[in-house]
Design an enzyme around this catalytic site. Sequence first.
Site, PDB file in Angstrom:
ATOM      1  N   SER A  21       4.619   7.032   2.329  1.00 24.40           N
ATOM      2  CA  SER A  21       5.271   5.778   2.731  1.00 24.40           C
ATOM      3  C   SER A  21       4.662   4.621   1.949  1.00 24.40           C
ATOM      4  O   SER A  21       3.452   4.596   1.709  1.00 24.40           O
ATOM      5  CB  SER A  21       5.011   5.490   4.219  1.00 24.40           C
ATOM      6  OG  SER A  21       5.242   6.613   5.022  1.00 24.40           O
ATOM      7  N   ASN A  31       0.843  -1.196   0.000  1.00 24.38           N
ATOM      8  CA  ASN A  31       0.000   0.000   0.000  1.00 24.38           C
ATOM      9  C   ASN A  31       0.879   1.246   0.000  1.00 24.38           C
ATOM     10  O   ASN A  31       1.982   1.223   0.540  1.00 24.38           O
ATOM     11  CB  ASN A  31      -0.886   0.030   1.255  1.00 24.38           C
ATOM     12  CG  ASN A  31      -1.838   1.218   1.262  1.00 24.38           C
ATOM     13  OD1 ASN A  31      -2.422   1.566   0.226  1.00 24.38           O
ATOM     14  ND2 ASN A  31      -1.990   1.868   2.408  1.00 24.38           N
ATOM     15  N   ASP A  82      -2.819   0.850   8.242  1.00 26.27           N
ATOM     16  CA  ASP A  82      -1.632   1.650   7.911  1.00 26.27           C
ATOM     17  C   ASP A  82      -0.478   1.372   8.871  1.00 26.27           C
ATOM     18  O   ASP A  82       0.374   2.242   9.111  1.00 26.27           O
ATOM     19  CB  ASP A  82      -1.966   3.171   7.904  1.00 26.27           C
ATOM     20  CG  ASP A  82      -3.047   3.509   6.883  1.00 26.27           C
ATOM     21  OD1 ASP A  82      -3.078   2.875   5.817  1.00 26.27           O
ATOM     22  OD2 ASP A  82      -3.871   4.394   7.167  1.00 26.27           O
ATOM     23  N   HIS A 131       0.748   5.212   1.298  1.00 27.54           N
ATOM     24  CA  HIS A 131      -0.020   6.055   2.215  1.00 27.54           C
ATOM     25  C   HIS A 131       0.586   7.460   2.222  1.00 27.54           C
ATOM     26  O   HIS A 131       1.802   7.606   2.316  1.00 27.54           O
ATOM     27  CB  HIS A 131       0.006   5.447   3.623  1.00 27.54           C
ATOM     28  CG  HIS A 131      -0.791   6.232   4.609  1.00 27.54           C
ATOM     29  ND1 HIS A 131      -2.171   6.151   4.659  1.00 27.54           N
ATOM     30  CD2 HIS A 131      -0.422   7.149   5.537  1.00 27.54           C
ATOM     31  CE1 HIS A 131      -2.607   6.979   5.603  1.00 27.54           C
ATOM     32  NE2 HIS A 131      -1.572   7.600   6.147  1.00 27.54           N
TER      33      HIS A 131
HETATM   34  C1  GAR Z   1      -2.686   8.924  -2.873  1.00 30.02           C
HETATM   35  O1  GAR Z   1      -2.210  10.097  -2.247  1.00 30.02           O
HETATM   36  C2  GAR Z   1      -2.511   7.734  -1.959  1.00 30.02           C
HETATM   37  O2  GAR Z   1      -1.336   7.800  -1.188  1.00 30.02           O
HETATM   38  C3  GAR Z   1      -3.722   7.858  -1.080  1.00 30.02           C
HETATM   39  O3  GAR Z   1      -4.756   8.241  -1.947  1.00 30.02           O
HETATM   40  C4  GAR Z   1      -4.210   8.988  -3.029  1.00 30.02           C
HETATM   41  C5  GAR Z   1      -4.667   8.351  -4.322  1.00 30.02           C
HETATM   42  O4  GAR Z   1      -4.327   9.145  -5.416  1.00 30.02           O
HETATM   43  N1  GAR Z   1      -4.026   6.614  -0.419  1.00 30.02           N
HETATM   44  C6  GAR Z   1      -4.609   6.551   0.765  1.00 30.02           C
HETATM   45  O5  GAR Z   1      -4.954   7.534   1.391  1.00 30.02           O
HETATM   46  C7  GAR Z   1      -4.824   5.157   1.276  1.00 30.02           C
HETATM   47  N2  GAR Z   1      -5.167   5.173   2.661  1.00 30.02           N
HETATM   48  P1  GAR Z   1      -4.401   8.544  -6.885  1.00 30.02           P
HETATM   49  O6  GAR Z   1      -5.789   7.912  -7.028  1.00 30.02           O
HETATM   50  O7  GAR Z   1      -4.240   9.745  -7.768  1.00 30.02           O
HETATM   51  O8  GAR Z   1      -3.296   7.558  -7.032  1.00 30.02           O
END
Ligand code: GAR
Length: 202
Positions: free
Chosen positions: A133, A104, A142, A106
């Site tokens: 991360s 994942n 997480d 985060h």
């Molecule tokens: C990213 O910032 C990712 O790190 C976060 O969602 C966004 C997705 O952006 N993920 C989380 O918060 C998971 N808990 P994207 O759809 O443009 O890749």
Amino acid sequence: MKAVILISGNGSNLQSIIDNASKIDLQICCVISNKADAFGLKRAEKANIDCIFIDPLLFDSNLAFDKELISVIDQHKVEFIILAGFMRILSPDVISKYFGKILNIHPSLLPKFPGLNTHQKAIESSEKIHGASVHFVTVKLDGGPVIAKETVSIDPTDDATTLAKKVLQKEHTLYPKVIQWYTQKRLKLIDESTATLDGRVL
Ligand code: GAR
């Protein structure tokens, strides 16, 4: 190495993984979304990747949704699972079935700011440094072992939106790099709190 990618939204991380796939020995077998309107589904379609929307409203529990998810994942006979902005919590059943096979990304410097609204939380906590991360997924939200991080500085003019943009930019190079370590079989999850890279504890 074959993987499935789970998304819920824009899919900019998915795009960076698609763009780097051949370079990092990755075959994306399928993209799964829990949101019908996730723009990432369009990105997958454009790249000729099989994409599937699993509608949470069709299932009366998280467990039932996750059973369907497992069934779709297993049909594709993948070796690991990449969460790229997937905004659902996986049940312990899924996590234990694929122990050591779920990555994942985060948007915070874990263990700081697990959960949602990480950029706002970082600003409100007067952090000077923030980032993203990549970690192995375990049952602790997480909370699985962190594999690698990238940092950005928080400027006095930053708000959650500008910060999210800066962090995302870092995510787009960080995630393919870590995925390549995985496809090269250099990463291993030992237990809930320990992972290794090239046999060395992270
Ligand atoms: C990213 O910032 C990712 O790190 C976060 O969602 C966004 C997705 O952006 N993920 C989380 O918060 C998971 N808990 P994207 O759809 O443009 O890749």
